[in-house]
Design an enzyme around this catalytic site. Structure first.
Site, PDB file in Angstrom:
ATOM      1  N   GLU A  46      -3.614   2.331  -7.327  1.00  0.00           N
ATOM      2  CA  GLU A  46      -3.950   3.386  -6.268  1.00  0.00           C
ATOM      3  C   GLU A  46      -3.136   4.781  -6.655  1.00  0.00           C
ATOM      4  OE1 GLU A  46      -3.511   2.659  -2.081  1.00  0.00           O
ATOM      5  OE2 GLU A  46      -1.468   2.141  -2.629  1.00  0.00           O
TER       6      GLU A  46
ATOM      7  N   HIS B 232       0.849  -1.118   0.217  1.00  0.00           N
ATOM      8  CA  HIS B 232       0.040  -0.169   0.113  1.00  0.00           C
ATOM      9  C   HIS B 232       0.975   1.053  -0.176  1.00  0.00           C
ATOM     10  CE1 HIS B 232      -3.070   3.142   1.190  1.00  0.00           C
ATOM     11  NE2 HIS B 232      -3.934   2.316   0.933  1.00  0.00           N
TER      12      HIS B 232
END
Length: 242
Positions: A155, A85
């Protein structure tokens, strides 16, 4: 790093809201903090809602105080783990090599690895988006990955938590590029790997995002903290399966 035992009511409400017929057509996953992982899996035992973790260590065990192994996640009945992430890459200086090792550890433990990639605002503004995606795809995904073990989440870092959502053209370009790269490397498996979009996803924009080619789902951030917000995004999938 959000959620205490008081959040279990929200998790239970999400679990109750994930139901047939839509739950028979899509996979729905919640990744709570590690402190709630075991309780959440027990709470959702009779629900189609899957429970995963937000990160794992690359080693099976050892002197790694405070870390959590993929085996520990599986032992708590978790089924997925997010690795790479942007916040881990930025705040903990995690490299592509480390992300790959974590994804491999997830695979070895029988977990599905959700591998995150994405460019910063500087990288996008300087025309490096596709170069960054290519580098992170090559460096972060283990050899031998399959559609059954691996999900890729795009993302754009500049869109996370900002309320700024890329244009549909931006998302389509990125996802089409990722798909082509996955097919080139993994063949049929790459064609079937799910590619999620993540970055300021909400109930208001989820339907439009899901209509973009090669967007196979969404990676939800802040909107997962409250059941009503999360379930509004869940409901956005109804149009696809109407």
């Amino acid at each position: 790093m959000n959620g205490t035992r008081a959040s279990l009511d929200q998790i239970k409400a999400i679990a109750d809201g994930v139901k047939a017929p839509l739950s028979e057509k899509i996979d729905t996953l919640l990744c709570p903090p590690a402190t709630l992982l075991y309780v959440a899996t027990a709470l959702c035992d009779d629900s189609p809602l899957a429970i995963g973790a937000q990160d794992c260590h690359q080693q099976v065990s050892g002197a790694h105080t405070g870390d959590i192994s993929a085996e520990m996640i599986a032992d708590c009945f978790g089924t997925h783990v997010i690795v790479g992430h942007s916040e881990r890459r930025r705040n903990h200086a995690e490299s592509d090599m480390l992300v790959r090792a974590k994804a491999q550890a997830a695979h070895d433990a029988g977990l599905i690895a959700i591998i995150c990639i994405g460019e910063t605002a500087y990288e996008r503004n300087s025309g490096q988006t596709l170069d960054v995606l290519k580098r992170e795809l090559i460096g972060s995904i283990p050899d031998g990955s399959s559609a059954q073990t691996t999900v890729v989440a795009y993302e754009p870092v500049w869109a996370i938590g900002t309320g700024v959502v890329p244009t549909q053209e931006n998302v389509e370009e990125a996802h089409a590029f990722i798909r082509a790269e996955l097919i080139q490397r993994f063949g049929k498996e790459g064609a079937n790997m799910r590619i999620l979009y993540g970055g300021s996803v909400s109930g208001a924009n989820a339907r439009d995002l899901l209509e973009v080619p090669h967007v196979n789902g969404v990676l939800v951030g802040g909107q997962s903290l409250k059941a009503a917000d999360f379930l509004a995004i869940y409901a956005a999938f109804e149009r696809q399966f109407a």
